[in-house]
Design a protein around this motif. Structure first.
Motif, PDB file in Angstrom:
ATOM      1  N   GLY A  88      18.619   3.652  -7.417  1.00 54.48           N
ATOM      2  CA  GLY A  88      18.020   2.809  -6.376  1.00 54.48           C
ATOM      3  C   GLY A  88      18.314   1.338  -6.617  1.00 54.48           C
ATOM      4  N   ASP A  89      18.336   0.578  -5.533  1.00 53.23           N
ATOM      5  CA  ASP A  89      18.527  -0.865  -5.626  1.00 53.23           C
ATOM      6  C   ASP A  89      17.180  -1.489  -6.014  1.00 53.23           C
ATOM      7  OD1 ASP A  89      18.860  -3.548  -5.279  1.00 53.23           O
ATOM      8  OD2 ASP A  89      19.530  -3.440  -3.199  1.00 53.23           O
ATOM      9  N   PRO A  90      17.097  -2.165  -7.155  1.00 53.76           N
ATOM     10  CA  PRO A  90      15.816  -2.716  -7.600  1.00 53.76           C
ATOM     11  C   PRO A  90      15.170  -3.619  -6.554  1.00 53.76           C
ATOM     12  CG  PRO A  90      17.436  -2.898  -9.345  1.00 53.76           C
ATOM     13  CD  PRO A  90      18.176  -2.433  -8.128  1.00 53.76           C
ATOM     14  N   VAL A  91      15.973  -4.303  -5.751  1.00 55.01           N
ATOM     15  CA  VAL A  91      15.422  -5.184  -4.721  1.00 55.01           C
ATOM     16  C   VAL A  91      14.653  -4.352  -3.680  1.00 55.01           C
ATOM     17  CG1 VAL A  91      15.963  -6.858  -2.906  1.00 55.01           C
ATOM     18  CG2 VAL A  91      17.239  -6.895  -5.063  1.00 55.01           C
ATOM     19  N   SER A  92      15.167  -3.167  -3.360  1.00 55.88           N
ATOM     20  CA  SER A  92      14.492  -2.315  -2.374  1.00 55.88           C
ATOM     21  C   SER A  92      13.332  -1.539  -2.988  1.00 55.88           C
ATOM     22  CB  SER A  92      15.479  -1.308  -1.772  1.00 55.88           C
ATOM     23  OG  SER A  92      16.563  -1.970  -1.174  1.00 55.88           O
ATOM     24  N   THR A  93      13.567  -0.961  -4.166  1.00 54.23           N
ATOM     25  CA  THR A  93      12.556  -0.064  -4.730  1.00 54.23           C
ATOM     26  C   THR A  93      11.417  -0.820  -5.400  1.00 54.23           C
ATOM     27  OG1 THR A  93      13.678   0.057  -6.876  1.00 54.23           O
ATOM     28  CG2 THR A  93      14.295   1.713  -5.226  1.00 54.23           C
ATOM     29  N   GLY A  94      11.681  -2.063  -5.841  1.00 56.28           N
ATOM     30  CA  GLY A  94      10.660  -2.817  -6.573  1.00 56.28           C
ATOM     31  C   GLY A  94      10.519  -2.322  -8.001  1.00 56.28           C
ATOM     32  N   LYS A  95      11.416  -1.400  -8.392  1.00 50.38           N
ATOM     33  CA  LYS A  95      11.383  -0.899  -9.776  1.00 50.38           C
ATOM     34  C   LYS A  95      12.535  -1.525 -10.567  1.00 50.38           C
ATOM     35  CE  LYS A  95       9.458   3.598  -8.521  1.00 50.38           C
ATOM     36  NZ  LYS A  95       9.748   5.028  -8.357  1.00 50.38           N
ATOM     37  N   GLY A 109       0.799  -1.221   0.000  1.00 49.44           N
ATOM     38  CA  GLY A 109       0.000   0.000   0.000  1.00 49.44           C
ATOM     39  C   GLY A 109       0.832   1.272   0.000  1.00 49.44           C
ATOM     40  N   GLY A 110       2.125   1.139  -0.206  1.00 49.95           N
ATOM     41  CA  GLY A 110       2.977   2.318  -0.197  1.00 49.95           C
ATOM     42  C   GLY A 110       3.529   2.581   1.192  1.00 49.95           C
ATOM     43  N   LYS A 111       4.308   3.660   1.321  1.00 55.34           N
ATOM     44  CA  LYS A 111       5.012   3.929   2.572  1.00 55.34           C
ATOM     45  C   LYS A 111       4.108   4.510   3.650  1.00 55.34           C
ATOM     46  CE  LYS A 111       7.926   6.000  -0.157  1.00 55.34           C
ATOM     47  NZ  LYS A 111       7.795   5.211  -1.403  1.00 55.34           N
ATOM     48  N   ASP A 117      13.849  10.850  -6.997  1.00 53.29           N
ATOM     49  CA  ASP A 117      14.546  11.009  -8.280  1.00 53.29           C
ATOM     50  C   ASP A 117      15.899  10.304  -8.254  1.00 53.29           C
ATOM     51  OD1 ASP A 117      12.399  12.449  -9.159  1.00 53.29           O
ATOM     52  OD2 ASP A 117      13.428  14.382  -9.281  1.00 53.29           O
ATOM     53  N   LEU A 118      16.574  10.323  -7.088  1.00 54.15           N
ATOM     54  CA  LEU A 118      17.848   9.599  -6.956  1.00 54.15           C
ATOM     55  C   LEU A 118      17.593   8.091  -7.033  1.00 54.15           C
ATOM     56  CD1 LEU A 118      19.488  11.678  -4.081  1.00 54.15           C
ATOM     57  CD2 LEU A 118      20.307  11.550  -6.457  1.00 54.15           C
ATOM     58  N   LEU A 119      16.577   7.635  -6.294  1.00 55.18           N
ATOM     59  CA  LEU A 119      16.261   6.200  -6.297  1.00 55.18           C
ATOM     60  C   LEU A 119      15.795   5.739  -7.680  1.00 55.18           C
ATOM     61  CD1 LEU A 119      14.357   5.910  -2.875  1.00 55.18           C
ATOM     62  CD2 LEU A 119      16.674   5.100  -3.385  1.00 55.18           C
ATOM     63  N   GLY A 120      15.181   6.650  -8.414  1.00 55.80           N
ATOM     64  CA  GLY A 120      14.691   6.311  -9.762  1.00 55.80           C
ATOM     65  C   GLY A 120      15.822   6.015 -10.733  1.00 55.80           C
ATOM     66  N   VAL A 169      14.723  11.522   3.882  1.00 55.14           N
ATOM     67  CA  VAL A 169      15.943  11.726   3.091  1.00 55.14           C
ATOM     68  C   VAL A 169      16.923  10.552   3.143  1.00 55.14           C
ATOM     69  CG1 VAL A 169      15.880  14.238   2.947  1.00 55.14           C
ATOM     70  CG2 VAL A 169      16.986  13.150   4.917  1.00 55.14           C
ATOM     71  N   VAL A 170      16.751   9.643   4.117  1.00 51.45           N
ATOM     72  CA  VAL A 170      17.690   8.513   4.171  1.00 51.45           C
ATOM     73  C   VAL A 170      17.097   7.200   3.655  1.00 51.45           C
ATOM     74  CG1 VAL A 170      18.939   9.490   6.132  1.00 51.45           C
ATOM     75  CG2 VAL A 170      17.109   7.832   6.555  1.00 51.45           C
ATOM     76  N   ARG A 171      15.797   7.221   3.336  1.00 47.40           N
ATOM     77  CA  ARG A 171      15.144   5.963   2.942  1.00 47.40           C
ATOM     78  C   ARG A 171      15.762   5.379   1.678  1.00 47.40           C
ATOM     79  NH1 ARG A 171      11.094   7.290  -1.090  1.00 47.40           N
ATOM     80  NH2 ARG A 171      11.412   9.489  -1.511  1.00 47.40           N
ATOM     81  N   LYS A 172      15.613   4.066   1.560  1.00 48.08           N
ATOM     82  CA  LYS A 172      16.180   3.337   0.418  1.00 48.08           C
ATOM     83  C   LYS A 172      15.090   2.871  -0.547  1.00 48.08           C
ATOM     84  CE  LYS A 172      20.410   3.484   2.017  1.00 48.08           C
ATOM     85  NZ  LYS A 172      21.098   4.711   1.595  1.00 48.08           N
ATOM     86  N   ARG A 173      13.839   3.158  -0.241  1.00 51.12           N
ATOM     87  CA  ARG A 173      12.737   2.771  -1.128  1.00 51.12           C
ATOM     88  C   ARG A 173      11.636   3.839  -1.156  1.00 51.12           C
ATOM     89  NH1 ARG A 173       8.349   0.168   2.180  1.00 51.12           N
ATOM     90  NH2 ARG A 173       7.280  -0.088   0.242  1.00 51.12           N
TER      91      ARG A 173
END
Lengths: 355, 355
Positions: free
Chosen positions: B242-249, B64-66, B236-239, B351-355
């Motif tokens: 980002g680590d695909p395992v964390s972001t799911g993207k 459901g998102g963060k 935008d940085l994660l985009g 600002v520190v999140r990974k996803r």
């Protein structure tokens, strides 16, 4: 009291043309000012939709519609003893919601023409149709809520409820397209949602802004809801048998779009020989690949069967029945006599109009 | 006062996971109850969108998102000295508006995936995406206005203003896609509209429902707006990195979508050799027909050029700058100390999140 001047060609001496023109003249400047708040290019796309500019951005004098809703919103304020100006933000908000729904419905339905012109999604693309529709919906709430009064909050709540019904009606309309049979009751419920609810809101919103209590607003909405159903029944008749010169639509317009409108569903429900023959033809049409190339005669045959099966007469009677229920609802509310006469005259106009 | 328990792995002893979970747990039942009001099949389509059921209608436990917005709306109520429950209708309304915009944006942008699943328009068709988006927007106003209070009217007005900005931001995003160059300022303005405005509203809406005055609400919105910009800079940085395992993207997700995100526009603005080379590549990409078949290496080259031209570092600094402005804004308002610590901790988390 309304004048009994025999020179007035309208019910009880009410000048319908003047009443509609007053609604248009008082609400259009505010409507344009609201649309002007939109960021570019949404302001331009909206101005095209409203018929104020053409596809090249040049000023146009488009057909803005019959303007029944703004006229009702102003009368609604007067129904509560307020000046007609009090109803203007309501008129604007209702028009914004109405046009939000047109923008989205035209895209969902794939309709390419509206008010004699290409629809927004045809000219500016689907994304702009979605985006500008959303913006008009938001603007409707903004125009009301920036009044900052308790009444504005109540008016917005009623407008929101009407909008939810509008959306329910469109959902029903879409789901009916995929079904072979739709009952008369389902069609009436859908039309009540799509047309009745917002017309009802137009008739209560000015009164609510003018301080009317909920009972008065509810009664005015009852008049408006049935007026909307009468309006739609007449629309459904004009959609098949209307004069193209008056309506601005093609001959047999609704038949060409395979609309399951009231005359069609009533004729299919009748069950006699013409009704059964109509059912066979429409079922074959639904599967036909060359429906688009049908001749005038083929549509005329279908229209004749609808009439033979009683669909035309039933719908005419339904318009009169809803007209009567609308007018009877006015007995439940205290109104200035002139306002009552004007609401009755508007109801009369709605059922006899040719466009 | 926040505990200083060293076992808490978070800023100033605030348990962020618990704070987010509280927002989710308190608002989801009300959100589901609101969505259940929708007529069939819109309720089902919405439930699919929210991840509560799968494409076959079976119960699902979707991502459901963060849930940052609901957590903020509850804290917002506490900021005004009210119980967190007071913020729940605000949390629900903000989530409804957020998801209305996701439904429409995914269709306008042609995005086929959202939260690891096919988007609504891919599964249920464009008409349902439009219709259910409209319905969620209307429902957001309904949930607030049925409270029937003056505060609810003020909250709805703020939500409407935020929604208008959201729509403006999407209009800008669409128009930027067709342009070769977008300035950093334009990108920030667009992101402020698309992300900042609704986050700002989440931070003021609970307080408004709890009776806060406009100055307090405005100050809380200032914190939320800059929090939103920090959030988006990190997104935008994660985009890109980002680590695909964390972001799911996917890897290089935003590059694959040719998004003109902050690292890209900042790198293009820098003007050195890497910046110019990047500009040449992206200009060629825009015209390329086999962009879809680009290898990992080709995207890695672009990402390296963005980094070499300083786009990554600039965006990291921008996230920290916006974070600092957000926290500084909190000095302008009287707040219970625990609420202040939680708002600060949430900003740190963003600002520190990974996803």
């Amino acid at each position: 009291m309304p004048s009994a001047n025999p020179a007035d060609d309208t019910a009880a001496g009410v000048d319908i043309a003047a009443l509609l023109e007053r609604g248009r003249a008082m609400s259009t400047p505010e409507l344009r000012a609201a649309v002007d708040r939109l960021a570019s290019p949404m302001d331009t796309v909206a101005a095209y939709h409203f018929g104020w500019i053409d596809a090249h951005g040049l000023p146009a004098d488009g057909d803005g519609g019959k303007a029944v809703r703004p006229a009702l919103a102003l009368l609604s304020a007067e129904a509560a003893g307020a000046r007609p100006e009090v109803g203007v933000p309501g008129a604007v908000a209702v028009e914004l919601v109405h046009n939000f729904s047109l923008l989205h419905d035209d895209l969902m339905d794939g309709d390419e023409q509206r008010r004699h012109r290409d629809t927004v999604w045809k000219v500016h693309g689907p994304a702009q149709a979605i985006l500008v529709g959303d913006a008009l919906f938001a603007l409707a709430n903004e125009v009301l809520l920036e009044l900052g009064t308790v009444e504005a909050g109540r008016a917005t709540r009623r407008l929101t409820a009407a909008t939810r019904k509008l959306i329910d009606g469109q959902a029903q309309d879409i789901s009916y397209e995929h079904r072979e049979r739709v009952t008369v009751e389902e069609c009436l419920e859908m039309e009540g949602n799509k047309t009745g609810a917002l017309l009802a809101c137009a008739v209560s919103i000015g009164a609510v802004l003018g301080g009317a209590d909920d009972r008065t607003a509810d009664t005015l909405e009852e008049y408006g809801y049935h007026l909307g159903l009468a309006f739609q029944a007449v629309d459904d008749l004009l959609g098949i048998w209307g004069d193209p010169v008056s309506t601005g639509k093609q001959t047999w317009s609704d038949l060409r779009q395979r609309k399951k409108s009231l005359p069609v569903v009533a004729a299919l429900a009748e069950g006699g020989p013409a009704s059964r023959r109509l059912g066979e033809l429409l079922a074959a049409d639904a599967k036909s690949n060359d429906f688009a190339s049908f001749s005038e005669e083929e549509f005329a045959t279908r229209a004749a069967l609808i009439e033979e099966a009683g669909g035309r007469e039933w719908t005419s009677q339904e318009a009169r029945r809803q007209h009567a229920v609308a007018i009877a609802a006015l007995d439940g509310v205290e109104l200035p006599e002139q306002v009552r006469a004007q609401l009755v005259a508007l109801a009369d106009f709605v059922v006899v109009r040719k466009r």
